[in-house]
Design a protein around this motif. Structure first.
Motif, PDB file in Angstrom:
ATOM      1  N   GLU A  80      -6.072   0.968  -8.482  1.00 31.11           N
ATOM      2  CA  GLU A  80      -6.509   1.079  -9.873  1.00 31.11           C
ATOM      3  C   GLU A  80      -5.712   2.152 -10.611  1.00 31.11           C
ATOM      4  OE1 GLU A  80     -10.583   1.398 -12.521  1.00 31.11           O
ATOM      5  OE2 GLU A  80     -10.704   1.828 -10.376  1.00 31.11           O
ATOM      6  N   GLU A  84      -3.137   1.704 -13.764  1.00 26.15           N
ATOM      7  CA  GLU A  84      -3.295   2.488 -14.995  1.00 26.15           C
ATOM      8  C   GLU A  84      -1.981   3.174 -15.369  1.00 26.15           C
ATOM      9  OE1 GLU A  84      -6.435   5.332 -14.445  1.00 26.15           O
ATOM     10  OE2 GLU A  84      -7.969   3.764 -14.240  1.00 26.15           O
ATOM     11  N   GLU A 106     -17.440  -7.959  -7.976  1.00 25.13           N
ATOM     12  CA  GLU A 106     -17.045  -8.360  -9.330  1.00 25.13           C
ATOM     13  C   GLU A 106     -16.519  -7.164 -10.119  1.00 25.13           C
ATOM     14  OE1 GLU A 106     -16.465 -10.889 -12.629  1.00 25.13           O
ATOM     15  OE2 GLU A 106     -16.812 -11.345 -10.525  1.00 25.13           O
ATOM     16  N   THR A 107     -17.055  -5.973  -9.837  1.00 19.74           N
ATOM     17  CA  THR A 107     -16.610  -4.784 -10.570  1.00 19.74           C
ATOM     18  C   THR A 107     -15.129  -4.487 -10.312  1.00 19.74           C
ATOM     19  OG1 THR A 107     -17.414  -3.364  -8.773  1.00 19.74           O
ATOM     20  CG2 THR A 107     -18.897  -3.710 -10.657  1.00 19.74           C
ATOM     21  N   ASP A 108     -14.647  -4.764  -9.096  1.00 17.62           N
ATOM     22  CA  ASP A 108     -13.225  -4.549  -8.803  1.00 17.62           C
ATOM     23  C   ASP A 108     -12.353  -5.520  -9.588  1.00 17.62           C
ATOM     24  OD1 ASP A 108     -13.745  -2.469  -7.077  1.00 17.62           O
ATOM     25  OD2 ASP A 108     -13.567  -3.681  -5.259  1.00 17.62           O
ATOM     26  N   VAL A 110     -13.136  -7.031 -12.433  1.00 17.06           N
ATOM     27  CA  VAL A 110     -13.223  -6.644 -13.839  1.00 17.06           C
ATOM     28  C   VAL A 110     -12.344  -5.420 -14.097  1.00 17.06           C
ATOM     29  CG1 VAL A 110     -14.772  -5.726 -15.624  1.00 17.06           C
ATOM     30  CG2 VAL A 110     -15.480  -7.687 -14.234  1.00 17.06           C
ATOM     31  N   ALA A 111     -12.396  -4.431 -13.208  1.00 17.67           N
ATOM     32  CA  ALA A 111     -11.577  -3.224 -13.376  1.00 17.67           C
ATOM     33  C   ALA A 111     -10.088  -3.562 -13.347  1.00 17.67           C
ATOM     34  CB  ALA A 111     -11.911  -2.200 -12.296  1.00 17.67           C
ATOM     35  N   TYR A 113      -8.582  -6.454 -14.174  1.00 15.50           N
ATOM     36  CA  TYR A 113      -8.210  -7.114 -15.431  1.00 15.50           C
ATOM     37  C   TYR A 113      -8.327  -6.175 -16.621  1.00 15.50           C
ATOM     38  CZ  TYR A 113      -7.597 -11.646 -13.229  1.00 15.50           C
ATOM     39  OH  TYR A 113      -7.139 -12.681 -12.456  1.00 15.50           O
ATOM     40  N   SER A 114      -9.278  -5.247 -16.590  1.00 15.04           N
ATOM     41  CA  SER A 114      -9.410  -4.269 -17.674  1.00 15.04           C
ATOM     42  C   SER A 114      -8.195  -3.364 -17.749  1.00 15.04           C
ATOM     43  CB  SER A 114     -10.668  -3.422 -17.479  1.00 15.04           C
ATOM     44  OG  SER A 114     -11.818  -4.223 -17.608  1.00 15.04           O
ATOM     45  N   ASN A 115      -7.539  -3.174 -16.614  1.00 15.83           N
ATOM     46  CA  ASN A 115      -6.326  -2.358 -16.558  1.00 15.83           C
ATOM     47  C   ASN A 115      -5.067  -3.207 -16.660  1.00 15.83           C
ATOM     48  OD1 ASN A 115      -7.042   0.532 -16.210  1.00 15.83           O
ATOM     49  ND2 ASN A 115      -8.289  -0.329 -14.584  1.00 15.83           N
ATOM     50  N   HIS A 116      -5.219  -4.416 -17.150  1.00 13.76           N
ATOM     51  CA  HIS A 116      -4.103  -5.313 -17.470  1.00 13.76           C
ATOM     52  C   HIS A 116      -3.400  -5.919 -16.267  1.00 13.76           C
ATOM     53  CE1 HIS A 116      -4.842  -4.097 -21.531  1.00 13.76           C
ATOM     54  NE2 HIS A 116      -4.720  -2.836 -21.175  1.00 13.76           N
ATOM     55  N   CYS A 120      -5.616 -11.601  -9.974  1.00 11.65           N
ATOM     56  CA  CYS A 120      -6.255 -11.008  -8.795  1.00 11.65           C
ATOM     57  C   CYS A 120      -6.295 -12.066  -7.710  1.00 11.65           C
ATOM     58  CB  CYS A 120      -7.678 -10.564  -9.092  1.00 11.65           C
ATOM     59  SG  CYS A 120      -7.799  -9.094 -10.086  1.00 11.65           S
TER      60      CYS A 120
END
Length: 154
Positions: A80, A84, A106-108, A110-111, A113-116, A120
């Motif tokens: 992660e 970033e 799911e949090t991994d 989401v994290a 994809y949230s970090n572009h 996955c």
């Protein structure tokens, strides 16, 4: 470089960031017959990945990767954090990053994809299934996806 037709024979420079030697070997074996085989570079830590991409220290002469396969659960500097830092660097934030994770959380995802992250991939516990997943990954990125130009930085 990256706008060549899929059958042009041009190689893709791939950086694999994987701390598990068994998983790294599986990826290397899955890619051994493809166009990535001779241009696959493997590092085992997040710090090494950042140094490789930035061409620092022992990686000063490293090629700029066209694509990065990044293990999410690295010791020390996590996947992660690597994602970033790559995203914050305009010199390299165009390089597609595919996150590898053994996590089912799911949090991994989401994290990532949230970090572009560009994709996955869940690591399978079955070596044959993981091999097939990596081959499908290679087929997609070499034959279907169009990667961004390297901006003369190859």
């Amino acid at each position: 470089m990256n706008d060549a037709p899929p059958d042009s024979g041009e190689t893709l420079t791939l950086l694999l960031v994987e701390d598990n030697p068994g998983d790294a070997r599986l990826v290397e074996e899955a890619l051994s017959d493809g166009r990535i085989a001779d241009s696959l570079h493997v590092v085992s830590t997040g710090d090494e990945a950042l140094a490789f991409v930035a061409r620092r220290g022992e990686y000063a002469d490293a090629p700029r990767p066209d694509l990065i396969l990044l293990d999410w659960n690295l010791p020390g500097t996590s996947g992660e954090k690597v994602l970033e830092e790559l995203g914050d660097d305009p010199a390299v934030n165009h390089i597609p990053v595919v996150v590898l994770t053994g996590s089912q959380a799911e949090t991994d995802v989401v994290a990532a994809y949230s970090n572009h992250a560009n994709a996955c991939i869940t690591k399978s516990g079955d070596p044959d299934a993981y091999n097939e997943t990596i081959r499908a990954f290679e087929e997609f990125w070499l034959s279907v996806a169009q990667l961004p130009a390297a901006d003369g930085d190859t």
